[in-house]
Enzyme design. Sequence first.
Site, mmCIF file in Angstrom:
data_model
loop_
_atom_site.group_PDB
_atom_site.id
_atom_site.type_symbol
_atom_site.label_atom_id
_atom_site.label_comp_id
_atom_site.label_asym_id
_atom_site.label_seq_id
_atom_site.Cartn_x
_atom_site.Cartn_y
_atom_site.Cartn_z
ATOM 1 N N ASP A 44 0.893 -1.289 0.218
ATOM 2 C CA ASP A 44 -0.384 -0.687 0.183
ATOM 3 C C ASP A 44 0.631 1.144 -0.358
ATOM 4 O OD1 ASP A 44 0.829 -0.297 2.617
ATOM 5 O OD2 ASP A 44 -1.504 0.307 3.912
ATOM 6 N N SER A 45 2.017 1.201 0.414
ATOM 7 C CA SER A 45 3.705 2.458 -0.414
ATOM 8 C C SER A 45 3.104 2.469 -1.431
ATOM 9 C CB SER A 45 4.604 1.899 -0.483
ATOM 10 O OG SER A 45 4.686 0.234 -0.734
ATOM 11 N N LYS A 113 -0.974 -9.723 2.598
ATOM 12 C CA LYS A 113 -0.112 -8.768 3.956
ATOM 13 C C LYS A 113 -1.062 -8.307 4.496
ATOM 14 C CE LYS A 113 3.275 -5.890 3.524
ATOM 15 N NZ LYS A 113 2.573 -4.532 4.908
ATOM 16 N N GLU A 115 -1.346 -5.768 8.207
ATOM 17 C CA GLU A 115 -0.525 -4.964 9.377
ATOM 18 C C GLU A 115 -0.926 -4.873 11.052
ATOM 19 O OE1 GLU A 115 0.071 -0.571 8.898
ATOM 20 O OE2 GLU A 115 1.019 -0.930 6.757
ATOM 21 N N GLU A 182 8.903 -4.332 10.679
ATOM 22 C CA GLU A 182 9.498 -3.188 9.844
ATOM 23 C C GLU A 182 10.170 -1.963 10.878
ATOM 24 O OE1 GLU A 182 7.184 -1.023 7.130
ATOM 25 O OE2 GLU A 182 8.007 0.990 7.062
HETATM 26 O O1 KIV Z 1 3.984 -1.659 1.685
HETATM 27 C C1 KIV Z 1 4.644 -1.655 1.646
HETATM 28 O O2 KIV Z 1 5.574 -1.472 0.591
HETATM 29 C C2 KIV Z 1 5.823 -2.003 2.754
HETATM 30 C C3 KIV Z 1 6.786 -2.796 3.021
HETATM 31 C C4 KIV Z 1 7.437 -1.523 3.157
HETATM 32 C C5 KIV Z 1 7.187 -4.005 3.998
HETATM 33 O O3 KIV Z 1 4.217 -2.896 3.670
#
Ligand code: KIV
Length: 275
Positions: A44-45, A113, A115, A182
């Site tokens: 989500d980056s 994924k 969090e 992280e």
């Molecule tokens: O969204 C992302 O790119 C991430 C990584 C920094 C692990 O969660």
Amino acid sequence: MKNTVITVQNAKESKEKVTMLTAYDYSMAKLIDEAGINMILVGDSLGMVMLGYEDTLSVTMEDMLHHTKAVARGAKDALVVADMPFMSYQTSVYDAVCNAGRLIKEGRAQAVKLEGGREFADHIRAITDASIPVVAHLGLTPQSLNAFGGFKVQGKSVETARRLVEDAQIVQDAGAFAVVLECVPAKVAELITEKLRIPTIGIGAGPACDGQVLVYQDMLSMFGDFKPKFVKRYGEIGMMMKDAFRKYKEEVESGAFPAPEHTFKIEDDVIEKLY
Ligand code: KIV
């Protein structure tokens, strides 16, 4: 060879490091896949590096699906993991399973994924019960930015480090097949890596992790002025791109491009009839 949850688990057992990079579109996924990287994270980056938001909080399921579909088309051997965006799973276990399902069914990711630790153990269990592999994400979890009061290294006190170790065991017991750590102190990541059966994938978590992940724009120096401590720059690609764009501009303006070799020809007698 296709990377799967099994090959990733086997890598931990045989002490081979797991490699993961982010990608958000077809062309980059294809390059990363062809380089032999084991896992591609549609992070989500993308809210920050692709869409220009200041954090990841505004990223929607539709954004994630759009980019995951493109990445899945480019990744042949890499295992594609799609991030669950803010508020796509926090609201209920039911929402978590439905939205994870959309990332697999519509996005064609092979895993999701999310969090968070103990507070999302039920969510992780329900998603894995639906046969969707889950990567957990602990430490600096950017969706909790407002709760943390900024992007800060996590787990530096006895209490917070102990909580991280416990959370890692809880998400493993809930069914996660890997966990991203992280921005946690290297020694805490090492302890977690020793204690877990599942692989740890570090970003700013030191060398003892079972694997590493980076955002590709960071490792390619695509944002010249942004360099977190944990990033190593493997190429000055941002500068190379800007030089190429400048050269193109100069050559278009001077008439050097397009040259005869870039130009389609027509027989003289055909063109004469048009005048
Ligand atoms: O969204 C992302 O790119 C991430 C990584 C920094 C692990 O969660």
